[in-house]
Every structure is written in structure tokens, then in C-alpha cells.
Design an enzyme around this catalytic site. Sequence first.
Site, mmCIF file in Angstrom:
data_model
loop_
_atom_site.group_PDB
_atom_site.id
_atom_site.type_symbol
_atom_site.label_atom_id
_atom_site.label_comp_id
_atom_site.label_asym_id
_atom_site.label_seq_id
_atom_site.Cartn_x
_atom_site.Cartn_y
_atom_site.Cartn_z
ATOM 1 N N TYR A 22 7.915 -0.557 22.802
ATOM 2 C CA TYR A 22 6.694 -0.664 23.608
ATOM 3 C C TYR A 22 6.893 0.017 24.963
ATOM 4 O O TYR A 22 6.042 0.793 25.413
ATOM 5 C CB TYR A 22 6.350 -2.140 23.799
ATOM 6 N N ILE B 266 -0.127 -10.553 32.899
ATOM 7 C CA ILE B 266 -1.556 -10.877 32.942
ATOM 8 C C ILE B 266 -1.842 -12.019 31.972
ATOM 9 O O ILE B 266 -1.320 -12.059 30.857
ATOM 10 C CB ILE B 266 -2.405 -9.646 32.558
ATOM 11 N N SER C 237 -12.155 -5.782 22.775
ATOM 12 C CA SER C 237 -12.621 -7.049 22.208
ATOM 13 C C SER C 237 -11.861 -8.259 22.717
ATOM 14 O O SER C 237 -12.261 -9.397 22.459
ATOM 15 C CB SER C 237 -12.530 -7.006 20.677
ATOM 16 N N ALA D 68 8.931 2.370 25.782
ATOM 17 C CA ALA D 68 8.978 3.820 25.610
ATOM 18 C C ALA D 68 7.574 4.401 25.469
ATOM 19 O O ALA D 68 7.257 5.457 26.018
ATOM 20 C CB ALA D 68 9.820 4.169 24.384
ATOM 21 N N ASN E 266 -7.554 1.848 26.662
ATOM 22 C CA ASN E 266 -6.849 0.592 26.881
ATOM 23 C C ASN E 266 -6.150 0.050 25.641
ATOM 24 O O ASN E 266 -5.207 -0.742 25.751
ATOM 25 C CB ASN E 266 -7.857 -0.453 27.392
#
Length: 259
Positions: A157, A190, A16, A159, A91
Amino acid sequence: MKQTSDSMNVLVTGGSQGIGLGIAEVFAAAGAQVAIAGRNPAKLEKARARLAELGATVATIVADVADRRSCTRMAAEAEELLGGLDVLCANAGIYPEQTLEQITPAELNDVFATNVHGMIFSVQACLDALTRSGRGRIVVTSSITGPTTGFPGLSHYGASKAAQLGFVRSAALELAARKITVNAVLPGSIRTEGLDGLGTDTIARMESCIPQRRLGATTDIGHAALYFASEGASFVTGQTLTVDGGQTLPEVPDAVVSA
């Protein structure tokens, strides 16, 4: 050159917003039938409307990948809505910042529940449909943070993202006999909605660390995912592709050459 076909059916978790939305955009533009899944119905509708403005029609599914039963329902809905499932883009992920000494058990559980458990639950839920496809593809969105680099405040994060790559390699071995490939994309910095409030100075500092002198676009990750899903990557499995504009190349900051 078109890398996919009108008959390819794709499910993107965390589709989304951010990178997931960029992945969905690229697949839809290449002619695939796409379903995006996320926890927030309003965000899913906003994403659907944005993709519609670009000429793409996508299906939306409300699901929480941290909940295994929700993943089972998500996979069934995707297969029904699309008429089959060829590609899972796992994702969905979260990246709350917290110093190492302040990370609570609840925060650690939340990160791993979404980033690791959610990835595995999504794959498990989609396995039968991907096997029926005869050419199943699983593309995991990992990160340079953890597998390649580190960042203060993102140890939990990092890890979780490193754990994803361990999964990719073993899953690729298990699923090869089913004609399913498993690969991962490792994004660098990004440009997503999460960066909008950082200000131009912070963005400029981030860009200065990247040899290409720009942040990546979400569609840059989408094109990498599209490659792994293509027939051209049918003999590629258990691999990673770093998409970071050269961010991880310099030994020292001075190695980034100015224009």
C-alpha cells in the site's frame, strides 16, 4: 467563506464510503454538483441517502476504476449527469494488510490495479471533459503512509501511495497547458468505517500519537480537496498537502505533549 460555486461539477471516485464520502459531503455543502462512483450499488445508494439527509443531492455511478473501460464509461456518465466536469477527485483505494514476506503477486496486483492504475485510468478518462471545462482540477487522495511514514503490513500500500505522488508531479507538468492543475492530499489517521471494529483502546492509542489528540474526520480531507479545487488554488499544481493533525511532526513519541 465559500470556496466553490453552484456551477462546479465534481466526480469523486471511491465516493460511497470513508474519505470519498467525506469529500463528496464537503463539495455538496459548498454548492457543487457531485457524482460519486464506486463498485457496490448498495453502498452507493446508502451514501446517496445519507447525503440526502444532509440536504445534498448527488448522482451515483457504478464503476470499477481498475478497469479502464469502466473508467471511460464513468467519465461519460459523470459529464452527462452533471452537465460537464470541472473536478476529478481520484480517491478510490484499497489497503489490505499483509506482511512483506506473505504478499502474493495477486495481492500486489490488486493494490496497484486500484490505487495506481485506477488513478491513472480515471484521469485519462476525464481529461477531455476537464479540458473543456477550462479550469480543470485533479485532486488525488494519497496518504502519509508511503510518501512520509511506514507501517508494518502495508508495504505494498505504501509503495502505491508513493507512486501516486510521482504521477502527480509529472502529470501536473503535462496538463498545465490545458489549464488543469494536479495536486494531492495526504491524510493521516482518519476516522472511517474501517476503524469501527478496533475498539476504544486501540482508537485511544492511535489518538495518543497525534498532537491534536484526535483522529481526523473525513470532512477534514474534503476541505483540503475543496481548497485545491477552488479559484484560490488556481496557481497551485504538482503539490501535496498533509492533513494529519501533526502526526508526522514528532521525532519521538515523547514529543507529543499531553494536555
